[in-house]
Design an enzyme around this catalytic site. Structure first.
Site, PDB file in Angstrom:
ATOM      1  N   HIS A  72     -24.730  45.388  36.000  1.00 48.68           N
ATOM      2  CA  HIS A  72     -23.319  45.744  36.125  1.00 48.68           C
ATOM      3  C   HIS A  72     -22.750  46.000  34.741  1.00 48.68           C
ATOM      4  O   HIS A  72     -23.147  45.357  33.768  1.00 48.68           O
ATOM      5  CB  HIS A  72     -22.537  44.624  36.826  1.00 48.68           C
ATOM      6  CG  HIS A  72     -21.172  45.029  37.271  1.00 48.68           C
ATOM      7  ND1 HIS A  72     -20.077  44.976  36.442  1.00 48.68           N
ATOM      8  CD2 HIS A  72     -20.723  45.501  38.460  1.00 48.68           C
ATOM      9  CE1 HIS A  72     -19.010  45.407  37.108  1.00 48.68           C
ATOM     10  NE2 HIS A  72     -19.368  45.719  38.332  1.00 48.68           N
TER      11      HIS A  72
ATOM     12  N   GLU B  80     -23.503  45.638  45.164  1.00 50.11           N
ATOM     13  CA  GLU B  80     -24.111  46.681  45.989  1.00 50.11           C
ATOM     14  C   GLU B  80     -25.224  46.138  46.885  1.00 50.11           C
ATOM     15  O   GLU B  80     -25.419  46.618  48.002  1.00 50.11           O
ATOM     16  CB  GLU B  80     -24.685  47.786  45.095  1.00 50.11           C
ATOM     17  CG  GLU B  80     -23.653  48.501  44.245  1.00 50.11           C
ATOM     18  CD  GLU B  80     -24.290  49.226  43.070  1.00 50.11           C
ATOM     19  OE1 GLU B  80     -25.539  49.188  42.956  1.00 50.11           O
ATOM     20  OE2 GLU B  80     -23.544  49.804  42.267  1.00 50.11           O
TER      21      GLU B  80
END
Length: 362
Positions: A246, A304
């Site tokens: 991320h 995700e």
């Protein structure tokens, strides 16, 4: 120079804070753990919009108004649905939302929040040769979205799972789509124009377009039979391992744990238990492979990975995952747009020219 605007503060906000080192997400003074699974999406919409609309009603009335907005959006946009159906599902949703009025009222805001929840099921049904199902204005938002998709009232567990997902992704600092929304809002364009900017940014595979490929990855690993071998080959080919890493978090994304718990609560519904067990094995293998292959980087599980499992269990095809992400995030975009318009100014950064210089005439 801050390439990519890393560490540049472009706005002051009361809406959310992302602590990348501590792995914490705060939304208007509440931790994600306080909200997800405990507050309904309508309640969180109220939390986000509070102070930005003078006529904002209480929680219960706002939920009712959101139901009315779903009905209005369906009635308003139903004639256009056959023209949108040939487009890919995300582009079709975005085009449908572009048909909504572009103003600044609470009514405009609620229509925009309602629109992805209405358009996505209707368009998916049309694309598979089925008739759209009109909203039930008295139903809860997430439950109604699933009913319009599936053609039957969802189980309470499944409705709760989707509702928790919408809460989990409602806002997340000054990410790419939120920044795009605030840039357009700073010009004093309407809410629809601002939200369309956010939708454009969210489509990219480095942002909201990423959860769908997680399903492709899990299916490919299942077919291959060797998770570690498949993952090492992907890294050797220079390809990204979807669902890991991320831009902000240097530790595990807190949203990943929230959504993992959501999937676990679904139990065996639709084979979710088996899918979760397999995904957990892949997750642990991927973390170890990434640790060895890229020791200089902290690549942890992000939102995700378990988003993919929640939305798959809910019955959404992977190509529509970004649509559902937008259905949750649009409330945050609208809050940021109103905050920018009421407390900010025109966003106009400078650039540094590094191209050729014309010859100067003496």
């Amino acid at each position: 120079m801050a390439n990519g605007l890393d560490d540049v503060v472009a706005a002051e906000t009361v809406l959310s804070d992302v602590d990348g080192l501590g792995g914490r997400l705060t939304i208007r003074g509440h931790s994600l753990g306080e909200l997800a699974g405990r507050w309904s999406y309508a309640q969180v919409v109220h939390l986000l919009l509070d102070g930005f609309f003078d006529d904002l009603p209480g929680d219960a009335e706002l939920a009712a108004k959101l139901g009315e907005a779903r009905v209005e959006v369906f009635d308003r946009l139903a004639p256009a649905l056959p023209l949108l159906t040939p487009l890919d599902i995300y582009s079709a949703m975005r085009a449908g939302m572009a048909l909504l009025p572009d103003d600044e009222t609470l009514t405009d805001a609620l229509r925009l929040i309602a629109a992805p929840a209405v358009l996505t099921p209707a368009l998916l049904r049309l694309q598979r040769g089925e008739q759209p199902i009109a909203p039930d204005g008295k139903a809860d938002h997430a439950a109604d979205m699933l009913r319009m998709l599936r053609g039957s009232v969802p189980s309470p567990a499944l409705a709760k799972a989707l509702d928790t997902y919408l809460v989990t992704v409602c806002d997340h600092g000054l990410n790419a789509s939120t920044f795009a929304t605030r840039v357009v809002a700073s010009t004093l364009a309407g809410l629809t124009s601002s939200v369309l900017a956010g939708l454009g940014a969210l489509k990219g595979p480095l942002h909201g377009g990423a959860p769908g490929p997680v399903i492709d990855m899990l299916d490919a690993i299942a077919a291959h039979g060797d998770a570690a071998g498949w993952l090492r080959n992907e890294i050797a080919q220079g390809r990204r391992i979807m669902g890991f890493g991320h831009r902000i978090y240097r530790v595990r994304d807190p949203r990943a744990d929230v959504l993992k718990a959501v999937v676990r609560k679904l139990g065996g519904e639709g084979g979710t238990g088996r899918r979760l067990a397999f995904a957990e094995t892949v997750e642990q293998t991927a973390l170890e492979v990434l640790r060895i292959a890229k020791p200089q980087r902290s690549l942890q599980t992000n939102v995700e990975f378990y988003t993919a499992l929640v939305l798959e269990a809910a019955g959404f095809p992977p190509q529509a995952f970004s649509n559902v992400f937008a259905a949750g995030r649009v409330s945050g975009w609208i809050a940021h747009a109103r905050e920018q318009q009421t407390t900010g100014r025109l966003i106009r950064p400078q650039s540094r020219y590094v191209g050729p210089v014309p010859d100067l005439v003496a």
